[in-house]
Design a protein around this motif. Structure first.
Motif, PDB file in Angstrom:
ATOM      1  N   ALA A 280      -0.125  85.991  32.857  1.00 56.15           N
ATOM      2  CA  ALA A 280       1.027  85.549  32.069  1.00 56.15           C
ATOM      3  C   ALA A 280       1.130  84.024  32.077  1.00 56.15           C
ATOM      4  O   ALA A 280       1.415  83.406  31.044  1.00 56.15           O
ATOM      5  N   MET A 281       0.872  83.419  33.234  1.00 55.75           N
ATOM      6  CA  MET A 281       0.921  81.959  33.331  1.00 55.75           C
ATOM      7  C   MET A 281      -0.163  81.321  32.454  1.00 55.75           C
ATOM      8  O   MET A 281       0.078  80.304  31.794  1.00 55.75           O
ATOM      9  N   VAL A 282      -1.351  81.928  32.440  1.00 50.34           N
ATOM     10  CA  VAL A 282      -2.443  81.394  31.609  1.00 50.34           C
ATOM     11  C   VAL A 282      -2.058  81.474  30.129  1.00 50.34           C
ATOM     12  O   VAL A 282      -2.254  80.521  29.362  1.00 50.34           O
TER      13      VAL A 282
ATOM     14  N   ALA B 184       7.780  83.305  35.583  1.00 53.19           N
ATOM     15  CA  ALA B 184       6.536  83.965  35.982  1.00 53.19           C
ATOM     16  C   ALA B 184       6.075  83.476  37.348  1.00 53.19           C
ATOM     17  O   ALA B 184       5.604  84.258  38.181  1.00 53.19           O
ATOM     18  N   SER B 185       6.221  82.181  37.599  1.00 50.01           N
ATOM     19  CA  SER B 185       5.829  81.607  38.887  1.00 50.01           C
ATOM     20  C   SER B 185       6.674  82.181  40.019  1.00 50.01           C
ATOM     21  O   SER B 185       6.154  82.560  41.073  1.00 50.01           O
ATOM     22  N   SER B 186       7.980  82.269  39.787  1.00 52.20           N
ATOM     23  CA  SER B 186       8.886  82.802  40.803  1.00 52.20           C
ATOM     24  C   SER B 186       8.571  84.261  41.117  1.00 52.20           C
ATOM     25  O   SER B 186       8.551  84.674  42.280  1.00 52.20           O
ATOM     26  N   VAL B 187       8.297  85.052  40.071  1.00 56.83           N
ATOM     27  CA  VAL B 187       7.972  86.472  40.269  1.00 56.83           C
ATOM     28  C   VAL B 187       6.665  86.612  41.047  1.00 56.83           C
ATOM     29  O   VAL B 187       6.558  87.440  41.962  1.00 56.83           O
TER      30      VAL B 187
ATOM     31  N   PHE C  98       1.443  74.731  35.472  1.00 60.42           N
ATOM     32  CA  PHE C  98       0.347  75.614  35.854  1.00 60.42           C
ATOM     33  C   PHE C  98      -0.279  75.162  37.172  1.00 60.42           C
ATOM     34  O   PHE C  98      -0.558  75.975  38.054  1.00 60.42           O
ATOM     35  N   VAL C  99      -0.502  73.863  37.300  1.00 59.60           N
ATOM     36  CA  VAL C  99      -1.082  73.311  38.532  1.00 59.60           C
ATOM     37  C   VAL C  99      -0.165  73.584  39.722  1.00 59.60           C
ATOM     38  O   VAL C  99      -0.609  74.002  40.797  1.00 59.60           O
ATOM     39  N   GLN C 100       1.139  73.381  39.523  1.00 59.75           N
ATOM     40  CA  GLN C 100       2.106  73.618  40.589  1.00 59.75           C
ATOM     41  C   GLN C 100       2.117  75.089  40.987  1.00 59.75           C
ATOM     42  O   GLN C 100       2.173  75.425  42.170  1.00 59.75           O
TER      43      GLN C 100
ATOM     44  N   GLN D  68      -5.495  71.818  33.960  1.00 56.61           N
ATOM     45  CA  GLN D  68      -5.242  70.885  35.058  1.00 56.61           C
ATOM     46  C   GLN D  68      -4.275  69.784  34.648  1.00 56.61           C
ATOM     47  O   GLN D  68      -3.752  69.052  35.491  1.00 56.61           O
ATOM     48  N   ASN D  69      -4.032  69.667  33.345  1.00 61.07           N
ATOM     49  CA  ASN D  69      -3.069  68.681  32.851  1.00 61.07           C
ATOM     50  C   ASN D  69      -1.692  69.289  32.630  1.00 61.07           C
ATOM     51  O   ASN D  69      -0.753  68.577  32.270  1.00 61.07           O
TER      52      ASN D  69
END
Length: 275
Positions: A64-66, A41-44, A126-128, A121-122
């Protein structure tokens, strides 16, 4: 290590947790699948920003990340609840084994009731993701003083300017404003400086960022440096001149996808200009 239980006839028996521990192992494997999903999902999402795709598509990836982060949190809580319940029985060795299902549910709900948005945040993934998205947006969209043009618009404008110069009988590479080329060279030089690894002094191919101090290095170079220091029982200092971080660890390093893409885009642009 079995826990003790009592039968209705009063004889003492034992309960085996091997089946539960096997199920826990499967749940942990599922957590790795969630992690892979977050990577995808991050890459997309970064691809969408890079290609200037409509914001709604990027927002879908953010949602989607959430959702994946929430799944990861819930699964982590359930694993902790099961582990806590097993530890309770093993350590206390009660005469009567409690209802494990109810015990797990009670511990799980206690953890879930503590949920809050700050939990994300932990979640390192997700943070990245949020950091990389922010960095890539900075690189993809030019500030207001540049007229709000991104790199794609700038290339198109430059091509149009060259075509106009050719029609006017001027050299194709000559800019209408003689200072523009110098300013652009300065910007490129500054960007290229950020692309250089402080260890190898060459352009990075797989940059990683230090979460503690924010500096970036070539992955292979910094890993080799840390391992070399640790073999000699020493701490690895950040190789960036002037940095006060004196204990760089492997766990501090995260892939800098935004910078990697910026380097690739810079090289593609350079290759187009040389053709």
């Amino acid at each position: 290590m079995p826990g003790r239980s009592s039968s209705s006839s009063g004889s003492t028996g034992f309960i085996s947790f091997s089946g539960i521990e096997s199920a826990l192992s499967s749940l942990k494997n599922f957590q790795s699948c969630i992690s892979s999903g977050m990577d995808t999902a991050s890459s997309v999402a970064l691809d969408l920003v890079e290609t200037q795709t409509e914001v709604s598509s990027e927002y879908s990836m953010d949602k989607a990340m959430v959702e994946l982060a929430m799944m990861d949190r819930e699964l982590s809580h359930y694993v902790k609840a099961v582990q806590s319940a097993i530890s309770h029985v093993k350590e206390d060795r009660p005469e009567k084994i409690p209802d494990l299902k109810l015990l797990v549910e009670k511990k799980f709900l206690a953890l879930q009731n503590k949920n809050c948005d700050a939990d994300f945040q932990n979640n390192a993934k997700f943070v990245q993701f949020k950091q990389q998205l922010k960095e890539l947006k900075k690189q993809s969209v030019k500030p207001k003083e540049d007229g709000g043009h991104n790199e794609v618009d700038k290339i198109k404008d430059k091509d149009a300017s060259r075509a106009g110069n050719e029609r006017d009988g001027l050299p194709a590479d000559r800019e209408a404003d003689g200072t523009e080329g110098g300013d652009e060279d300065m910007i490129v030089t500054q960007s290229q400086t950020n692309f250089i690894c402080p260890i190898t002094q060459v352009e990075m191919k797989k940059p990683v960022k230090n979460k503690v101090c924010g500096h970036t290095y070539e992955e292979e170079a910094i890993v080799r440096m840390i391992e070399s220091k640790h073999r000699r029982k020493k701490k690895a200092c950040c190789p960036k001149i002037g940095c006060s971080h004196t204990d760089v660890r492997m766990s501090d390093l995260i892939p800098d996808e935004a910078l990697r893409r910026a380097i690739e885009n810079h090289n593609k642009k350079k290759n187009r200009q040389s053709e």
